[in-house]
Scaffold this motif. Sequence first.
Motif, PDB file in Angstrom:
ATOM      1  N   MET A 175       0.832  -1.198   0.000  1.00  0.00           N
ATOM      2  CA  MET A 175       0.000   0.000   0.000  1.00  0.00           C
ATOM      3  C   MET A 175       0.871   1.255   0.000  1.00  0.00           C
ATOM      4  N   ILE A 176       1.882   1.268   0.861  1.00  0.00           N
ATOM      5  CA  ILE A 176       2.780   2.428   0.920  1.00  0.00           C
ATOM      6  C   ILE A 176       3.489   2.610  -0.424  1.00  0.00           C
ATOM      7  N   TRP A 177       3.967   1.525  -1.010  1.00  0.00           N
ATOM      8  CA  TRP A 177       4.662   1.598  -2.290  1.00  0.00           C
ATOM      9  C   TRP A 177       3.752   2.138  -3.382  1.00  0.00           C
ATOM     10  N   LEU A 178       2.498   1.633  -3.464  1.00  0.00           N
ATOM     11  CA  LEU A 178       1.565   2.109  -4.489  1.00  0.00           C
ATOM     12  C   LEU A 178       1.227   3.589  -4.297  1.00  0.00           C
ATOM     13  N   CYS A 179       1.066   4.015  -3.062  1.00  0.00           N
ATOM     14  CA  CYS A 179       0.763   5.425  -2.794  1.00  0.00           C
ATOM     15  C   CYS A 179       1.914   6.318  -3.240  1.00  0.00           C
ATOM     16  N   ARG A 180       3.105   5.917  -2.919  1.00  0.00           N
ATOM     17  CA  ARG A 180       4.266   6.732  -3.281  1.00  0.00           C
ATOM     18  C   ARG A 180       4.497   6.700  -4.794  1.00  0.00           C
ATOM     19  N   ARG A 181       4.227   5.568  -5.398  1.00  0.00           N
ATOM     20  CA  ARG A 181       4.388   5.441  -6.852  1.00  0.00           C
ATOM     21  C   ARG A 181       3.371   6.325  -7.576  1.00  0.00           C
ATOM     22  N   ALA A 182       2.135   6.339  -7.097  1.00  0.00           N
ATOM     23  CA  ALA A 182       1.101   7.185  -7.701  1.00  0.00           C
ATOM     24  C   ALA A 182       1.449   8.667  -7.573  1.00  0.00           C
ATOM     25  N   ALA A 183       2.233   9.001  -6.560  1.00  0.00           N
ATOM     26  CA  ALA A 183       2.655  10.387  -6.351  1.00  0.00           C
ATOM     27  C   ALA A 183       3.904  10.736  -7.160  1.00  0.00           C
ATOM     28  N   GLY A 184       4.360   9.810  -7.996  1.00  0.00           N
ATOM     29  CA  GLY A 184       5.514  10.078  -8.841  1.00  0.00           C
ATOM     30  C   GLY A 184       6.844   9.704  -8.228  1.00  0.00           C
ATOM     31  N   GLU A 185       6.826   8.994  -7.109  1.00  0.00           N
ATOM     32  CA  GLU A 185       8.061   8.546  -6.467  1.00  0.00           C
ATOM     33  C   GLU A 185       8.352   7.124  -6.939  1.00  0.00           C
ATOM     34  N   PHE A 186       9.275   6.978  -7.837  1.00  0.00           N
ATOM     35  CA  PHE A 186       9.577   5.666  -8.401  1.00  0.00           C
ATOM     36  C   PHE A 186      10.678   5.003  -7.587  1.00  0.00           C
ATOM     37  N   LEU A 187      10.239   4.321  -6.543  1.00  0.00           N
ATOM     38  CA  LEU A 187      11.117   3.654  -5.590  1.00  0.00           C
ATOM     39  C   LEU A 187      10.859   2.159  -5.623  1.00  0.00           C
ATOM     40  N   THR A 188      11.798   1.387  -5.138  1.00  0.00           N
ATOM     41  CA  THR A 188      11.531  -0.033  -4.941  1.00  0.00           C
ATOM     42  C   THR A 188      10.650  -0.169  -3.698  1.00  0.00           C
ATOM     43  N   VAL A 189      10.085  -1.333  -3.497  1.00  0.00           N
ATOM     44  CA  VAL A 189       9.279  -1.565  -2.300  1.00  0.00           C
ATOM     45  C   VAL A 189      10.133  -1.326  -1.057  1.00  0.00           C
ATOM     46  N   GLU A 190      11.376  -1.778  -1.100  1.00  0.00           N
ATOM     47  CA  GLU A 190      12.263  -1.600   0.049  1.00  0.00           C
ATOM     48  C   GLU A 190      12.534  -0.120   0.319  1.00  0.00           C
ATOM     49  N   GLU A 191      12.823   0.645  -0.736  1.00  0.00           N
ATOM     50  CA  GLU A 191      13.086   2.081  -0.569  1.00  0.00           C
ATOM     51  C   GLU A 191      11.849   2.826  -0.078  1.00  0.00           C
ATOM     52  N   ALA A 192      10.690   2.468  -0.602  1.00  0.00           N
ATOM     53  CA  ALA A 192       9.445   3.144  -0.233  1.00  0.00           C
ATOM     54  C   ALA A 192       9.066   2.893   1.222  1.00  0.00           C
ATOM     55  N   ASN A 193       9.575   1.811   1.786  1.00  0.00           N
ATOM     56  CA  ASN A 193       9.207   1.421   3.152  1.00  0.00           C
ATOM     57  C   ASN A 193      10.368   1.545   4.127  1.00  0.00           C
ATOM     58  N   ASN A 194      11.267   2.445   3.856  1.00  0.00           N
ATOM     59  CA  ASN A 194      12.446   2.596   4.686  1.00  0.00           C
ATOM     60  C   ASN A 194      12.302   3.722   5.717  1.00  0.00           C
ATOM     61  N   ASP A 195      11.076   4.102   6.027  1.00  0.00           N
ATOM     62  CA  ASP A 195      10.820   5.161   7.003  1.00  0.00           C
ATOM     63  C   ASP A 195      10.458   4.546   8.349  1.00  0.00           C
ATOM     64  N   PRO A 196      10.840   5.189   9.448  1.00  0.00           N
ATOM     65  CA  PRO A 196      10.473   4.679  10.778  1.00  0.00           C
ATOM     66  C   PRO A 196       8.946   4.662  10.956  1.00  0.00           C
ATOM     67  N   LEU A 197       8.441   3.670  11.655  1.00  0.00           N
ATOM     68  CA  LEU A 197       7.000   3.563  11.873  1.00  0.00           C
ATOM     69  C   LEU A 197       6.415   4.798  12.558  1.00  0.00           C
ATOM     70  N   VAL A 198       7.206   5.475  13.375  1.00  0.00           N
ATOM     71  CA  VAL A 198       6.687   6.678  14.050  1.00  0.00           C
ATOM     72  C   VAL A 198       6.420   7.803  13.054  1.00  0.00           C
ATOM     73  N   GLU A 199       6.950   7.702  11.828  1.00  0.00           N
ATOM     74  CA  GLU A 199       6.735   8.713  10.796  1.00  0.00           C
ATOM     75  C   GLU A 199       5.589   8.350   9.853  1.00  0.00           C
ATOM     76  N   ILE A 200       4.889   7.248  10.162  1.00  0.00           N
ATOM     77  CA  ILE A 200       3.799   6.774   9.302  1.00  0.00           C
ATOM     78  C   ILE A 200       2.504   6.801  10.097  1.00  0.00           C
ATOM     79  N   GLY A 201       1.479   7.400   9.507  1.00  0.00           N
ATOM     80  CA  GLY A 201       0.179   7.464  10.167  1.00  0.00           C
ATOM     81  C   GLY A 201      -0.936   7.629   9.153  1.00  0.00           C
ATOM     82  N   PHE A 202      -2.139   7.786   9.651  1.00  0.00           N
ATOM     83  CA  PHE A 202      -3.311   7.941   8.800  1.00  0.00           C
ATOM     84  C   PHE A 202      -4.050   9.214   9.175  1.00  0.00           C
ATOM     85  N   GLU A 203      -4.728   9.776   8.203  1.00  0.00           N
ATOM     86  CA  GLU A 203      -5.537  10.964   8.423  1.00  0.00           C
ATOM     87  C   GLU A 203      -6.861  10.779   7.711  1.00  0.00           C
ATOM     88  N   ASN A 204      -7.943  11.006   8.430  1.00  0.00           N
ATOM     89  CA  ASN A 204      -9.261  10.926   7.810  1.00  0.00           C
ATOM     90  C   ASN A 204      -9.496  12.151   6.953  1.00  0.00           C
TER      91      ASN A 204
END
Length: 123
Positions: free
Chosen positions: A67-96
């Motif tokens: 999901m994170i990879w597809l979101c970043r890819r749709a935003a024009g960030e062409f990363l591998t799955v590993e690169e797209a998910n290399n952020d600390p969990l404390v920096e990942i959240g959801f917003e309604n």
Amino acid sequence: MKIVINGKKYPLAESLQRATLNDLYALKLQTGMGMKSLRETLQRMKDYEDQADFLEEAENMQAFRGMIWLCRRAAGEFLTVEEANNDPLVEIGFENDEEAPVAETDPKAQAGSAPDVEPVPAA
């Protein structure tokens, strides 16, 4: 709903809907999941009181990574799955999404009626 990664917001539904066949093929190769299993797994996320419990299962973790990879890819960030998910969990959240304000309609206007137009003068 949006996923927020390092302060940047990515629209979830739109990102998943914009996936190309190439994206889906790469997703399958890199995570072992297709779009159907990705969606079904992510739907189960709301059944967990704690996101840490959701991430205890490998299939759930792969879906979250996809999901994170597809979101970043749709935003024009062409990363591998590993690169797209290399952020600390404390920096990942959801917003309604905020509810869109309801536009007030003119009670005089009827559905299907033509807008107010000045009459064309007769020749």
